[in-house]
Design an enzyme around this catalytic site. Structure first.
Site, PDB file in Angstrom:
ATOM      1  N   ASN A  94      76.635  21.810   1.433  1.00 38.33           N
ATOM      2  CA  ASN A  94      78.021  21.519   1.782  1.00 38.33           C
ATOM      3  C   ASN A  94      79.013  22.175   0.802  1.00 38.33           C
ATOM      4  O   ASN A  94      78.686  23.136   0.114  1.00 38.33           O
ATOM      5  CB  ASN A  94      78.274  20.026   1.987  1.00 38.33           C
ATOM      6  CG  ASN A  94      79.325  19.821   3.054  1.00 38.33           C
ATOM      7  OD1 ASN A  94      80.503  19.833   2.762  1.00 38.33           O
ATOM      8  ND2 ASN A  94      78.904  19.705   4.309  1.00 38.33           N
ATOM      9  N   ARG A  95      80.238  21.669   0.795  1.00 36.78           N
ATOM     10  CA  ARG A  95      81.353  22.451   0.238  1.00 36.78           C
ATOM     11  C   ARG A  95      81.672  22.156  -1.226  1.00 36.78           C
ATOM     12  O   ARG A  95      81.558  21.017  -1.679  1.00 36.78           O
ATOM     13  CB  ARG A  95      82.616  22.202   1.079  1.00 36.78           C
ATOM     14  CG  ARG A  95      82.489  22.771   2.480  1.00 36.78           C
ATOM     15  CD  ARG A  95      83.669  22.404   3.370  1.00 36.78           C
ATOM     16  NE  ARG A  95      83.524  22.995   4.695  1.00 36.78           N
ATOM     17  CZ  ARG A  95      82.715  22.521   5.649  1.00 36.78           C
ATOM     18  NH1 ARG A  95      82.003  21.419   5.434  1.00 36.78           N
ATOM     19  NH2 ARG A  95      82.611  23.132   6.804  1.00 36.78           N
ATOM     20  N   HIS A 120      77.448  25.741   1.579  1.00 35.81           N
ATOM     21  CA  HIS A 120      76.002  25.941   1.739  1.00 35.81           C
ATOM     22  C   HIS A 120      75.444  27.108   0.927  1.00 35.81           C
ATOM     23  O   HIS A 120      74.612  27.876   1.406  1.00 35.81           O
ATOM     24  CB  HIS A 120      75.662  26.137   3.222  1.00 35.81           C
ATOM     25  CG  HIS A 120      75.904  24.925   4.082  1.00 35.81           C
ATOM     26  ND1 HIS A 120      75.855  23.639   3.604  1.00 35.81           N
ATOM     27  CD2 HIS A 120      76.190  24.810   5.410  1.00 35.81           C
ATOM     28  CE1 HIS A 120      76.104  22.779   4.591  1.00 35.81           C
ATOM     29  NE2 HIS A 120      76.321  23.470   5.698  1.00 35.81           N
ATOM     30  N   HIS A 194      68.847  21.723   6.919  1.00 38.20           N
ATOM     31  CA  HIS A 194      69.895  21.693   7.944  1.00 38.20           C
ATOM     32  C   HIS A 194      69.310  21.659   9.364  1.00 38.20           C
ATOM     33  O   HIS A 194      69.876  22.269  10.287  1.00 38.20           O
ATOM     34  CB  HIS A 194      70.811  22.895   7.761  1.00 38.20           C
ATOM     35  CG  HIS A 194      72.219  22.708   8.226  1.00 38.20           C
ATOM     36  ND1 HIS A 194      72.552  22.435   9.541  1.00 38.20           N
ATOM     37  CD2 HIS A 194      73.384  22.751   7.552  1.00 38.20           C
ATOM     38  CE1 HIS A 194      73.876  22.347   9.632  1.00 38.20           C
ATOM     39  NE2 HIS A 194      74.402  22.526   8.453  1.00 38.20           N
ATOM     40  N   TYR A 196      68.737  20.737  13.059  1.00 38.67           N
ATOM     41  CA  TYR A 196      69.504  20.107  14.131  1.00 38.67           C
ATOM     42  C   TYR A 196      68.483  19.424  15.036  1.00 38.67           C
ATOM     43  O   TYR A 196      67.628  20.092  15.620  1.00 38.67           O
ATOM     44  CB  TYR A 196      70.230  21.147  14.974  1.00 38.67           C
ATOM     45  CG  TYR A 196      71.400  21.852  14.351  1.00 38.67           C
ATOM     46  CD1 TYR A 196      71.217  22.772  13.317  1.00 38.67           C
ATOM     47  CD2 TYR A 196      72.686  21.648  14.835  1.00 38.67           C
ATOM     48  CE1 TYR A 196      72.299  23.460  12.783  1.00 38.67           C
ATOM     49  CE2 TYR A 196      73.770  22.338  14.304  1.00 38.67           C
ATOM     50  CZ  TYR A 196      73.573  23.237  13.268  1.00 38.67           C
ATOM     51  OH  TYR A 196      74.639  23.921  12.757  1.00 38.67           O
ATOM     52  N   ASP A 266      81.418  14.937  10.854  1.00 39.09           N
ATOM     53  CA  ASP A 266      81.006  15.994   9.923  1.00 39.09           C
ATOM     54  C   ASP A 266      81.350  15.484   8.530  1.00 39.09           C
ATOM     55  O   ASP A 266      82.170  16.050   7.821  1.00 39.09           O
ATOM     56  CB  ASP A 266      81.736  17.305  10.255  1.00 39.09           C
ATOM     57  CG  ASP A 266      81.131  18.522   9.548  1.00 39.09           C
ATOM     58  OD1 ASP A 266      80.237  18.322   8.693  1.00 39.09           O
ATOM     59  OD2 ASP A 266      81.563  19.641   9.846  1.00 39.09           O
ATOM     60  N   GLN A 303      74.874  13.874   4.985  1.00 40.66           N
ATOM     61  CA  GLN A 303      75.917  14.495   5.792  1.00 40.66           C
ATOM     62  C   GLN A 303      75.489  14.342   7.247  1.00 40.66           C
ATOM     63  O   GLN A 303      74.473  14.885   7.666  1.00 40.66           O
ATOM     64  CB  GLN A 303      76.062  15.983   5.430  1.00 40.66           C
ATOM     65  CG  GLN A 303      77.138  16.723   6.198  1.00 40.66           C
ATOM     66  CD  GLN A 303      78.548  16.527   5.615  1.00 40.66           C
ATOM     67  OE1 GLN A 303      78.706  15.991   4.515  1.00 40.66           O
ATOM     68  NE2 GLN A 303      79.564  16.964   6.337  1.00 40.66           N
ATOM     69  N   GLU A 331      71.703  15.581   6.886  1.00 41.89           N
ATOM     70  CA  GLU A 331      71.415  16.380   5.698  1.00 41.89           C
ATOM     71  C   GLU A 331      71.475  15.473   4.477  1.00 41.89           C
ATOM     72  O   GLU A 331      72.555  15.076   4.050  1.00 41.89           O
ATOM     73  CB  GLU A 331      72.442  17.500   5.579  1.00 41.89           C
ATOM     74  CG  GLU A 331      72.519  18.393   6.809  1.00 41.89           C
ATOM     75  CD  GLU A 331      73.877  19.091   6.942  1.00 41.89           C
ATOM     76  OE1 GLU A 331      74.265  19.816   6.020  1.00 41.89           O
ATOM     77  OE2 GLU A 331      74.547  18.898   7.972  1.00 41.89           O
TER      78      GLU A 331
HETATM   79  C1  GLA Z   1      77.557  21.448   7.772  1.00 41.25           C
HETATM   80  C2  GLA Z   1      79.000  21.435   7.543  1.00 41.25           C
HETATM   81  C3  GLA Z   1      79.658  21.743   8.809  1.00 41.25           C
HETATM   82  C4  GLA Z   1      79.197  23.059   9.351  1.00 41.25           C
HETATM   83  C5  GLA Z   1      77.763  23.031   9.582  1.00 41.25           C
HETATM   84  C6  GLA Z   1      77.249  24.363  10.050  1.00 41.25           C
HETATM   85  O1  GLA Z   1      77.112  20.346   8.437  1.00 41.25           O
HETATM   86  O2  GLA Z   1      79.483  20.234   7.014  1.00 41.25           O
HETATM   87  O3  GLA Z   1      81.031  21.744   8.604  1.00 41.25           O
HETATM   88  O4  GLA Z   1      79.465  24.047   8.415  1.00 41.25           O
HETATM   89  O5  GLA Z   1      77.134  22.670   8.375  1.00 41.25           O
HETATM   90  O6  GLA Z   1      77.964  24.875  11.110  1.00 41.25           O
END
Ligand code: GLA
Length: 366
Positions: A94-95, A120, A194, A196, A266, A303, A331
């Site tokens: 994440n950020r 990421h 990550h 899905y 998110d 997340q 995540e």
């Molecule tokens: C994470 C981020 C999202 C996005 C996805 C990938 O979950 O928090 O904002 O970037 O990855 O698309």
């Protein structure tokens, strides 16, 4: 109660890992696909490109196998770029705001790859690395150990970071992910996967009907750039309350500022039972197939991303375009932007210490 069901012939007691060529990175470097199988006939296919979980096949309530993760059938499709399907994320999940942080008085600037922010791990995160792979003997049988050295200065991070990720498929239909890292300079680390998930089967539609319990009584509100504001907000009385099972789609379109900012969910949720040994973080149930996935972790957060950026532009393994919210991610991690938030649990790793993180995704039916 959930019960484990086999999805095929009963075999021996051990888990096996087989290896085949998946394709070539940079036109020449072989990349492999490893197939982990347990005695129930359940199967995980993982490539050493990005440590990506390419497929994960588990039974439904009638015993019929189905692939419950989004992904592609060829390496080339992964090489063309994708939204982190099934990949290992690092150095930092994440950020990190503006790609900047200060550690021991030294300011570091990371690559900004998500508008002004770092996401990421940057432009070439661990999701794009060709990992060293080794088939190892574990308690349940064979497992897949991936390792990689991220060099000092890579994407702006300090320290040579040596990373190992072990994927284990257990006899109890669990996919276990164990992460470890060491460094030669003080740095920050936050690893995750990550994947899905769509428990109805990849490509079968959106995940809004999945019922989810999240063992989290607080979550981290974000700003317009999806950076946590620093508040740990109680979920009670909000669409973020999954402390009782609720369909993912039940409140996702409510008129709520945080849902608007995320385009859905998110957000990082603060897990209520933290620490070791690992504890239940989430339980997700898909009513049409009866599949249940439980997530256990020792991390402080998860997340929860409801696939809001999926827009049909990726066509998956089974030929279906992955539309809006066709998959969800859980995540497990430390909180986003922790290097800039002194009151968040620390993500600092120093020489002599070992970073470790453990997550289990356990599959059963109801
Ligand atoms: C994470 C981020 C999202 C996005 C996805 C990938 O979950 O928090 O904002 O970037 O990855 O698309």
């Amino acid at each position: 109660m959930a019960a484990s069901v086999g999805c095929g012939q009963q075999g021996g007691s051990g888990v096996t890992v087989a290896k085949e060529v998946f394709g070539y990175a940079d036109g020449e470097r072989p990349v492999y696909l490893y197939t982990l199988k347990n005695a129930n006939g359940c199967e995980a296919r993982i490539t050493n490109y990005g440590g990506i979980v390419v497929s994960l096949t588990v039974p439904d309530r009638t015993g019929k196998p189905g692939d419950v993760v989004l992904g592609f059938s060829t390496l080339d499709e992964y090489l063309k770029g994708h939204p982190y399907f099934g990949a290992i994320i690092g150095r930092y999940g994440n950020r990190i705001a503006k790609g900047r942080f200060t550690l021991d008085g030294v300011a570091y600037t990371l690559v900004a790859n998500n508008d002004e922010n770092h996401l990421h791990g940057g432009l070439k995160g661990f999701d794009k690395v060709v990992w060293q792979a080794e088939i190892v003997e574990g308690k349940d049988g064979q497992a897949l150990a991936l390792s990689s050295l991220s060099e000092d200065g890579e994407e702006g991070y300090p320290g040579n970071l040596s990373v190992q990720v072990v994927y284990t498929l257990t006899k109890d239909n669990e996919l276990k992910i164990d992460y470890e890292a060491t460094t030669d300079k003080p740095t920050v680390v936050n690893l995750t996967n990550h994947a899905y998930f769509n428990l109805g089967g990849e490509g079968s539609g959106d995940i809004l009907g999945h019922e989810m319990l999240l063992n989290a009584d607080r979550f981290l509100p974000v700003d317009a750039g999806l950076i946590p504001t620093g508040e740990l907000r109680p979920v009670k009385g909000t669409p973020f309350d999954f402390t009782q099972p609720s369909a993912i789609g039940a409140r996702i379109d409510h008129d709520d500022e945080q849902l608007r900012l995320g385009g859905g969910y998110d957000h990082c949720f603060v897990l209520s039972d933290q620490g070791s040994p690992i504890t239940l973080g989430a339980r997700v149930y898909e009513p049409t197939t009866g599949r249940v996935m439980e997530m256990y972790t020792d991390q402080p957060g998860v997340q929860f991303y409801s696939g809001n950026f999926l827009d049909g532009s990726n066509v998956g393994k089974g030929g279906a375009a992955y539309g809006h919210r066709y998959g969800f991610c859980l995540e497990t991690q430390h909180f986003p932007d922790s290097p800039n938030k002194a009151h968040f649990p620390s993500t600092v790793l120093r020489p002599g210490q070992t970073y470790s993180s453990h997550t289990i995704y356990r599959f059963s039916v109801r």
